[in-house]
Design a protein around this motif. Structure first.
Motif, PDB file in Angstrom:
ATOM      1  N   LEU A   1      15.822  32.652 -32.038  1.00 47.64           N
ATOM      2  CA  LEU A   1      17.020  32.453 -32.483  1.00 47.64           C
ATOM      3  C   LEU A   1      18.172  32.433 -31.518  1.00 47.64           C
ATOM      4  O   LEU A   1      18.857  31.471 -31.522  1.00 47.64           O
ATOM      5  N   HIS A   2      18.020  33.186 -30.477  1.00 48.38           N
ATOM      6  CA  HIS A   2      18.780  33.125 -29.108  1.00 48.38           C
ATOM      7  C   HIS A   2      18.820  31.507 -28.483  1.00 48.38           C
ATOM      8  O   HIS A   2      19.667  30.906 -28.296  1.00 48.38           O
ATOM      9  N   PHE A   3      17.412  31.223 -28.515  1.00 46.75           N
ATOM     10  CA  PHE A   3      17.323  29.878 -27.882  1.00 46.75           C
ATOM     11  C   PHE A   3      17.886  28.736 -28.863  1.00 46.75           C
ATOM     12  O   PHE A   3      18.591  27.856 -28.279  1.00 46.75           O
ATOM     13  N   ALA A   4      17.667  29.030 -30.131  1.00 43.61           N
ATOM     14  CA  ALA A   4      18.271  27.930 -31.019  1.00 43.61           C
ATOM     15  C   ALA A   4      19.661  28.005 -30.794  1.00 43.61           C
ATOM     16  O   ALA A   4      20.399  26.952 -31.063  1.00 43.61           O
ATOM     17  N   GLY A   5      20.408  29.134 -30.783  1.00 42.57           N
ATOM     18  CA  GLY A   5      21.630  29.126 -30.489  1.00 42.57           C
ATOM     19  C   GLY A   5      22.151  28.455 -29.455  1.00 42.57           C
ATOM     20  O   GLY A   5      23.338  27.806 -29.715  1.00 42.57           O
ATOM     21  N   GLY A   6      21.664  28.735 -28.070  1.00 38.79           N
ATOM     22  CA  GLY A   6      22.061  28.005 -27.106  1.00 38.79           C
ATOM     23  C   GLY A   6      21.689  26.533 -27.351  1.00 38.79           C
ATOM     24  O   GLY A   6      22.827  25.814 -26.804  1.00 38.79           O
TER      25      GLY A   6
ATOM     26  N   MET B   1      17.719  33.688 -23.069  1.00 39.42           N
ATOM     27  CA  MET B   1      17.058  32.353 -23.803  1.00 39.42           C
ATOM     28  C   MET B   1      18.070  31.600 -24.544  1.00 39.42           C
ATOM     29  O   MET B   1      18.098  30.351 -24.761  1.00 39.42           O
ATOM     30  N   PHE B   2      19.338  32.227 -24.799  1.00 42.62           N
ATOM     31  CA  PHE B   2      20.343  31.493 -25.374  1.00 42.62           C
ATOM     32  C   PHE B   2      21.038  30.436 -24.126  1.00 42.62           C
ATOM     33  O   PHE B   2      21.134  29.198 -24.553  1.00 42.62           O
ATOM     34  N   PHE B   3      21.082  31.055 -22.879  1.00 46.87           N
ATOM     35  CA  PHE B   3      21.511  30.321 -21.754  1.00 46.87           C
ATOM     36  C   PHE B   3      20.403  29.242 -21.443  1.00 46.87           C
ATOM     37  O   PHE B   3      20.821  28.054 -20.993  1.00 46.87           O
TER      38      PHE B   3
ATOM     39  N   PHE C   1      19.280  21.435 -22.790  1.00 47.47           N
ATOM     40  CA  PHE C   1      19.803  20.531 -23.597  1.00 47.47           C
ATOM     41  C   PHE C   1      21.150  19.894 -22.953  1.00 47.47           C
ATOM     42  O   PHE C   1      21.270  18.712 -22.963  1.00 47.47           O
ATOM     43  N   LEU C   2      21.786  20.781 -21.855  1.00 54.35           N
ATOM     44  CA  LEU C   2      22.742  19.978 -21.242  1.00 54.35           C
ATOM     45  C   LEU C   2      22.155  19.156 -20.299  1.00 54.35           C
ATOM     46  O   LEU C   2      22.698  17.946 -20.081  1.00 54.35           O
TER      47      LEU C   2
END
Length: 243
Positions: A39-44, A228-230, A236-237
């Motif tokens: 979920l953190h990764f997906a949010g990031g 994982m969010f960052f 993707f950046l």
């Protein structure tokens, strides 16, 4: 240039992902830490697509009135969806019976996935790169949703076949929303496109801040899960800069 058939294939990626997430929940017992990390990764990832791809496209057209209207409508729509979803869930609390459907959860997810499908159309309306990246970002979200659906349905003692049918229906809702979004948004005027992109911007920000991260924070976090969010944002950046 991405053809319409290729666009439809990209729309299938989140559908396959929700089935994969559900199957992972059916045949394994993912830990809370794993779910929180996803979920953190997906949010990031979703936040990165918003910041790197959608927001610059919105700003460059310099149409503040359309942006204000679209953004306001997006927030209003998501708040209404959240309000009614919570009302339905509240009515079903304490009424878990064998083989009954958790309608509050399923209605909320169905509406959410329909909007997500339309947002994929928003992405492709903004450009091929935006659409492709958003397809991958939404696939990560739908994987976590598929996992969440199966884990929530364990209390209802469903068979594996019934769980898979529920996941298939939810995936179909997303796909229909995506086809409608891709079809209806492909020939919009600049003013209408700006309004729709602003609506999608608000909806995606709401998705990250009020759904993905809130659900991720239900588990006790470690520094790795927070990171994982960052990680998702950075990956993707960089992809957005290279593609």
């Amino acid at each position: 240039m991405t053809t319409i058939s290729e666009v439809y294939l990209y729309a299938l990626i989140p559908v396959i992902s929700i089935l994969m997430g559900g199957v992972a929940g059916l045949f394994t017992m993912p830990s809370g830490a794993f779910k929180s990390s996803v979920l953190h990764f997906a949010g990031g990832v979703v936040f990165s697509v918003v910041a790197v791809e959608l927001l610059p496209d919105i700003i460059k057209f310099h149409k503040p009135i359309e942006v204000a209207i679209g953004f306001g409508l997006g927030i209003f729509t998501m708040l209404i969806v959240k309000y009614f979803a919570e009302k339905i869930e509240a009515k079903q609390e304490g009424k878990i019976t064998k083989n009954a459907l958790p309608m509050g959860l399923l209605v909320a997810l169905g509406i959410d996935l329909a909007i997500d499908g339309l947002l994929l159309g928003v992405g492709f309306a903004a450009g091929n790169t935006e659409g492709i990246l958003l397809s991958v970002a939404l696939a990560l979200e739908t994987f976590s949703l598929g996992l969440a659906v199966v884990l929530a349905c364990k209390n209802y003692q469903f068979t594996k076949q019934k769980n898979i049918l529920i996941l298939f229906i939810l995936g179909l809702i997303f796909f229909v929303g995506a086809i409608l979004g891709i079809t209806l948004l492909s020939h919009l005027s600049q003013e209408w496109l700006e309004l729709v992109l602003s609506f999608g911007l608000a909806a995606l920000l709401f998705l990250v801040t009020e759904e993905l991260l809130i659900e991720a924070h239900e588990e006790k976090e470690t520094l790795l899960q927070t990171a994982m969010f960052f990680v998702g944002f950075l990956i993707f950046l960089l992809i957005g800069m290279i593609v």
